[in-house]
Design a protein around this motif. Structure first.
Motif, PDB file in Angstrom:
ATOM      1  N   ASN A  65       0.823  -1.205   0.000  1.00 12.93           N
ATOM      2  CA  ASN A  65       0.000   0.000   0.000  1.00 12.93           C
ATOM      3  C   ASN A  65       0.861   1.261   0.000  1.00 12.93           C
ATOM      4  O   ASN A  65       0.519   2.263  -0.641  1.00 12.93           O
ATOM      5  N   GLU A  66       1.981   1.208   0.736  1.00 17.58           N
ATOM      6  CA  GLU A  66       2.894   2.355   0.759  1.00 17.58           C
ATOM      7  C   GLU A  66       3.472   2.613  -0.628  1.00 17.58           C
ATOM      8  O   GLU A  66       3.571   3.759  -1.071  1.00 17.58           O
ATOM      9  N   LEU A  67       3.847   1.529  -1.329  1.00 18.05           N
ATOM     10  CA  LEU A  67       4.368   1.670  -2.683  1.00 18.05           C
ATOM     11  C   LEU A  67       3.286   2.200  -3.617  1.00 18.05           C
ATOM     12  O   LEU A  67       3.563   3.016  -4.504  1.00 18.05           O
ATOM     13  N   GLU A  73       1.789   9.256  -6.628  1.00 17.78           N
ATOM     14  CA  GLU A  73       2.403  10.582  -6.611  1.00 17.78           C
ATOM     15  C   GLU A  73       3.522  10.737  -7.634  1.00 17.78           C
ATOM     16  O   GLU A  73       3.641  11.774  -8.293  1.00 17.78           O
ATOM     17  N   LEU A  74       4.342   9.696  -7.774  1.00 13.17           N
ATOM     18  CA  LEU A  74       5.547   9.814  -8.608  1.00 13.17           C
ATOM     19  C   LEU A  74       5.545   8.943  -9.856  1.00 13.17           C
ATOM     20  O   LEU A  74       6.409   9.100 -10.717  1.00 13.17           O
ATOM     21  N   GLY A  75       4.602   7.993  -9.941  1.00 16.26           N
ATOM     22  CA  GLY A  75       4.608   7.062 -11.053  1.00 16.26           C
ATOM     23  C   GLY A  75       5.538   5.900 -10.780  1.00 16.26           C
ATOM     24  O   GLY A  75       6.181   5.815  -9.728  1.00 16.26           O
ATOM     25  N   VAL A  76       5.633   4.973 -11.727  1.00 10.61           N
ATOM     26  CA  VAL A  76       6.522   3.813 -11.587  1.00 10.61           C
ATOM     27  C   VAL A  76       7.917   4.238 -12.017  1.00 10.61           C
ATOM     28  O   VAL A  76       8.181   4.447 -13.195  1.00 10.61           O
ATOM     29  N   ILE A  77       8.813   4.362 -11.038  1.00 14.85           N
ATOM     30  CA  ILE A  77      10.165   4.867 -11.321  1.00 14.85           C
ATOM     31  C   ILE A  77      11.018   3.803 -12.003  1.00 14.85           C
ATOM     32  O   ILE A  77      11.746   4.081 -12.958  1.00 14.85           O
ATOM     33  N   ALA A 105      -2.947   1.387  -7.311  1.00 17.45           N
ATOM     34  CA  ALA A 105      -2.943   2.834  -7.539  1.00 17.45           C
ATOM     35  C   ALA A 105      -3.916   3.246  -8.638  1.00 17.45           C
ATOM     36  O   ALA A 105      -4.121   4.434  -8.882  1.00 17.45           O
ATOM     37  N   GLY A 106      -4.514   2.267  -9.322  1.00 18.99           N
ATOM     38  CA  GLY A 106      -5.483   2.567 -10.367  1.00 18.99           C
ATOM     39  C   GLY A 106      -4.885   2.810 -11.741  1.00 18.99           C
ATOM     40  O   GLY A 106      -5.590   3.271 -12.654  1.00 18.99           O
TER      41      GLY A 106
END
Length: 303
Positions: A65-67, A73-77, A105-106
């Motif tokens: 859930n934290e990820l 917020e930042l996308g998949v880095i 995250a949808g």
């Protein structure tokens, strides 16, 4: 910022190219394969299936859930890695945690590297990538090593080269699989550490392993205390006339470190004994009636 936008646009452009049946790629020699393989491409999540060879079975819901929040917020880095299966169908090689969090995250698509790999290559890549993670439990790592031996036919020396670990390290992990399954589960759940497991594995009898495991849990024994317990059992086994048959527990750390204080206070060599149930006794020696009276007054606070 401009570079990031350009890179993202390129990924989406290649994604559109892959959806064209005329540009379907099944090998590195196919048309446009050089544009796809090795590049980051936005793939629809629904076109990606989970890797059946995935060695990892436990995913912490809280950290997932934290990820997921971070991805919102930042996308998949860090892109995931997939292999081409069929037209617009892909199979995950590595990055299942990122894929799961992206779904939470949808997101409908994720950045991915596309590989052309057969089953064996996919399994090896998944296993090796999994072993490099820092949040795996010791048994999970051991099972990954064992699968590399059983299914990829790698020797321990070859595994050492693949994963960048010493051969002795790999051996220590593999030995954990000789523990009773209950102890392995306890290690996976965090009740005991790899250090505890390495101490217990020196005993072949699974029944005795479980007896020691129970003492570790009941008495919150440290790794050092567990090692002493195992040594005590091994000594009793090799010298049956010198000690009782049952396993006597070692002195817990909290008691052992206070023995010098007791000895100083009573001006006598105080000893501690612990029975097989983990209950302990303080033994204070005396040498005469006067010495006994002195100790009695110290205990009652009269001195």
């Amino acid at each position: 910022m401009a570079k990031a936008v350009k890179k993202q646009a390129l990924g989406r452009g290649l994604s559109a190219l892959l959806k064209d049946p005329e540009n379907d790629i099944s090998s590195a020699s196919d048309k446009n394969a050089d544009k796809v393989l090795g590049n980051i491409i936005e793939l629809e999540i629904e076109s990606i299936e989970i890797n059946p060879f995935q060695p990892r079975t436990n995913f912490n819901e809280e950290t997932l859930n934290e990820l997921s929040i971070s991805i919102k917020e930042l996308g998949v880095i860090q892109p995931i890695t997939v292999r081409k299966m069929d037209f617009n169908k892909y199979q995950l090689i590595s990055g299942e945690r990122r894929l799961r969090a992206s779904k939470l995250a949808g997101l409908t698509s994720v950045p991915a590297y596309i590989r052309i790999a057969n089953d064996q290559e996919s399994l090896e890549m998944a296993l090796v990538e999994n072993i490099q993670r820092h949040d795996l439990d010791p048994i999970e790592i051991a099972l990954s090593y064992q699968r590399l031996i059983d299914e990829i036919n790698l020797t321990q020396e070859q595994m050492s080269e693949r994963v960048g670990k010493k051969r002795s390290t790999i051996t220590n992990y593999l030995r954990l699989l000789k523990l009773d399954p209950i102890i392995q589960t306890g290690m996976r759940d965090g009740f005991v550490s790899m250090g505890h497991g390495r101490a217990i594995i020196n005993i072949e009898d699974k029944k005795v392993q479980l007896e020691i495991y129970e003492k570790i849990i009941t008495n919150a024994l440290s790794v050092r205390a567990t090692e002493l317990l195992v040594k005590n059992y091994q000594y009793n086994k090799s010298n049956p006339a010198a000690a009782p048959k049952s396993i006597s527990a070692p002195v817990p750390d909290f008691a052992e470190k206070n023995i010098p204080k007791f000895s100083e206070y009573f001006s006598a060599k105080v000893d501690v004994k612990v029975d097989k149930k983990g209950k302990g006794k303080l033994i204070i020696p005396f040498h005469s009636d006067e010495d006994f009276e002195r100790i009695k007054k110290l205990i009652s606070g009269e001195l």
